[in-house]
Scaffold this motif. Structure first.
Motif, PDB file in Angstrom:
ATOM      1  N   GLN A   1       0.817  -1.201   0.000  1.00 36.47           N
ATOM      2  CA  GLN A   1       0.000   0.000   0.000  1.00 36.47           C
ATOM      3  C   GLN A   1       0.855   1.257   0.000  1.00 36.47           C
ATOM      4  O   GLN A   1       0.429   2.299  -0.448  1.00 36.47           O
ATOM      5  CB  GLN A   1      -0.939   0.017   1.218  1.00 36.47           C
ATOM      6  CG  GLN A   1      -2.000  -1.046   1.188  1.00 36.47           C
ATOM      7  CD  GLN A   1      -2.979  -0.902   0.042  1.00 36.47           C
ATOM      8  OE1 GLN A   1      -3.273   0.191  -0.414  1.00 36.47           O
ATOM      9  NE2 GLN A   1      -3.473  -2.013  -0.449  1.00 36.47           N
TER      10      GLN A   1
ATOM     11  N   LYS B   1      -0.056   7.067 -11.535  1.00 38.16           N
ATOM     12  CA  LYS B   1       0.565   5.818 -11.090  1.00 38.16           C
ATOM     13  C   LYS B   1      -0.476   4.849 -10.498  1.00 38.16           C
ATOM     14  O   LYS B   1      -0.420   3.659 -10.732  1.00 38.16           O
ATOM     15  CB  LYS B   1       1.637   6.097 -10.038  1.00 38.16           C
ATOM     16  CG  LYS B   1       2.788   6.919 -10.554  1.00 38.16           C
ATOM     17  CD  LYS B   1       3.544   6.168 -11.600  1.00 38.16           C
ATOM     18  CE  LYS B   1       5.012   6.255 -11.345  1.00 38.16           C
ATOM     19  NZ  LYS B   1       5.790   5.488 -12.270  1.00 38.16           N
ATOM     20  N   TYR B   2      -1.383   5.390  -9.683  1.00 33.59           N
ATOM     21  CA  TYR B   2      -2.416   4.569  -9.051  1.00 33.59           C
ATOM     22  C   TYR B   2      -3.448   5.465  -8.381  1.00 33.59           C
ATOM     23  O   TYR B   2      -3.254   6.663  -8.234  1.00 33.59           O
ATOM     24  CB  TYR B   2      -1.817   3.599  -8.020  1.00 33.59           C
ATOM     25  CG  TYR B   2      -1.075   4.278  -6.888  1.00 33.59           C
ATOM     26  CD1 TYR B   2      -1.761   4.787  -5.780  1.00 33.59           C
ATOM     27  CD2 TYR B   2       0.311   4.395  -6.908  1.00 33.59           C
ATOM     28  CE1 TYR B   2      -1.079   5.409  -4.742  1.00 33.59           C
ATOM     29  CE2 TYR B   2       0.994   5.010  -5.880  1.00 33.59           C
ATOM     30  CZ  TYR B   2       0.289   5.523  -4.794  1.00 33.59           C
ATOM     31  OH  TYR B   2       0.956   6.139  -3.767  1.00 33.59           O
TER      32      TYR B   2
ATOM     33  N   GLU C   1      -6.056   5.371  -4.789  1.00 33.80           N
ATOM     34  CA  GLU C   1      -6.375   4.662  -3.545  1.00 33.80           C
ATOM     35  C   GLU C   1      -7.741   5.099  -3.048  1.00 33.80           C
ATOM     36  O   GLU C   1      -8.086   6.285  -3.129  1.00 33.80           O
ATOM     37  CB  GLU C   1      -5.330   4.941  -2.462  1.00 33.80           C
ATOM     38  CG  GLU C   1      -4.044   4.206  -2.682  1.00 33.80           C
ATOM     39  CD  GLU C   1      -3.026   4.425  -1.576  1.00 33.80           C
ATOM     40  OE1 GLU C   1      -2.088   3.617  -1.505  1.00 33.80           O
ATOM     41  OE2 GLU C   1      -3.146   5.384  -0.787  1.00 33.80           O
TER      42      GLU C   1
ATOM     43  N   ARG D   1      -5.913  -0.098  -3.230  1.00 35.85           N
ATOM     44  CA  ARG D   1      -5.223   0.538  -4.346  1.00 35.85           C
ATOM     45  C   ARG D   1      -5.779  -0.035  -5.632  1.00 35.85           C
ATOM     46  O   ARG D   1      -5.944  -1.242  -5.756  1.00 35.85           O
ATOM     47  CB  ARG D   1      -3.727   0.298  -4.251  1.00 35.85           C
ATOM     48  CG  ARG D   1      -2.962   1.049  -5.338  1.00 35.85           C
ATOM     49  CD  ARG D   1      -1.482   1.015  -5.102  1.00 35.85           C
ATOM     50  NE  ARG D   1      -1.134   1.870  -3.989  1.00 35.85           N
ATOM     51  CZ  ARG D   1       0.106   2.141  -3.621  1.00 35.85           C
ATOM     52  NH1 ARG D   1       1.120   1.603  -4.278  1.00 35.85           N
ATOM     53  NH2 ARG D   1       0.358   2.925  -2.590  1.00 35.85           N
TER      54      ARG D   1
ATOM     55  N   SER E   1      -5.782   0.251 -10.096  1.00 39.66           N
ATOM     56  CA  SER E   1      -5.154   0.732 -11.315  1.00 39.66           C
ATOM     57  C   SER E   1      -6.163   1.639 -12.009  1.00 39.66           C
ATOM     58  O   SER E   1      -7.347   1.328 -12.085  1.00 39.66           O
ATOM     59  CB  SER E   1      -4.807  -0.447 -12.223  1.00 39.66           C
ATOM     60  OG  SER E   1      -4.379   0.033 -13.469  1.00 39.66           O
TER      61      SER E   1
ATOM     62  N   LYS F   1      -5.569   2.895 -15.170  1.00 39.49           N
ATOM     63  CA  LYS F   1      -5.244   2.903 -16.601  1.00 39.49           C
ATOM     64  C   LYS F   1      -6.401   2.359 -17.409  1.00 39.49           C
ATOM     65  O   LYS F   1      -7.161   1.573 -17.004  1.00 39.49           O
ATOM     66  CB  LYS F   1      -3.994   2.063 -16.859  1.00 39.49           C
ATOM     67  CG  LYS F   1      -2.792   2.565 -16.086  1.00 39.49           C
ATOM     68  CD  LYS F   1      -1.979   3.467 -16.925  1.00 39.49           C
ATOM     69  CE  LYS F   1      -0.766   3.911 -16.135  1.00 39.49           C
ATOM     70  NZ  LYS F   1      -0.283   5.169 -16.419  1.00 39.49           N
TER      71      LYS F   1
END
Length: 192
Positions: free
Chosen positions: A31, A170-171, A173, A188, A190, A192
């Protein structure tokens, strides 16, 4: 014989404690990989706040609040109000700009029935969130991640470089409370 059993129990306890610690440590590391270099404030005394969103590259924070009419009832046409608290600029409240509202942090909402709405972020339409009224008469936002329903308190988006139109995300949360257990959770995802 009694001494051998005690030693075995002690070894098993140490083994289990070590396993639990390693599992927790690995989850914490997963995390916390690539954390933001910024220290973010927690919004305080914000009327009707449902959750807030923070992201790099600054501490300015987006507030997602229940949008109420003058009589105190929810605005069914536009149930969630979105605005900035500009912590990096003396903490004033500011509306989203057109581009922010239409391409980044705005939401599309649809009514699902009495006191329940689905919404999606304009920049990430894959993940549905739900605004609904609970038995205690309060409204909360929830989302389902990994078969867990999370009552959302904070969203965080880790951005590292890129451009205005194409940030390098990047991510994301999602922080909140898992509804089935009542325990704090961070998931977390993704983006994308």
């Amino acid at each position: 014989m009694h001494s051998v059993k005690n030693k075995i129990r002690t070894i098993i306890k140490i083994f289990l404690i070590t396993l639990i610690f390693l599992n927790f440590s690995n989850q914490s590391r997963a995390q916390s990989k690539d954390p933001s270099p910024l220290s973010f404030p927690t919004p305080k005394n914000v009327d009707h706040m449902l959750f807030y969103l923070q992201r790099d590259p600054n501490t300015n924070t987006l507030i997602y609040a229940l949008n109420l009419k003058e009589n105190g009832s929810i605005n069914t046409d536009d149930p969630i109000q979105v605005y900035w608290i500009r912590y990096g600029e003396k903490g004033q409240k500011k509306d989203l700009g057109y581009i922010q509202r239409k391409f980044a942090y705005g939401i599309d909402t649809k009514a699902l029935g009495a006191d329940k709405y689905e919404f999606r972020f304009v920049s990430h339409k894959k993940l549905p969130f739900y605004l609904q009224r609970y038995s205690d008469k309060s409204y909360h936002v929830s989302v389902t991640i990994n078969n867990r329903i999370i009552r959302v308190t904070r969203l965080f988006i880790r951005i590292q470089g890129g451009s205005f139109w194409l940030p390098n995300v990047k991510y994301g949360e999602i922080e909140g409370i898992e509804e089935s257990t009542g325990k704090p959770v961070v998931e977390r995802i993704s983006v994308k």
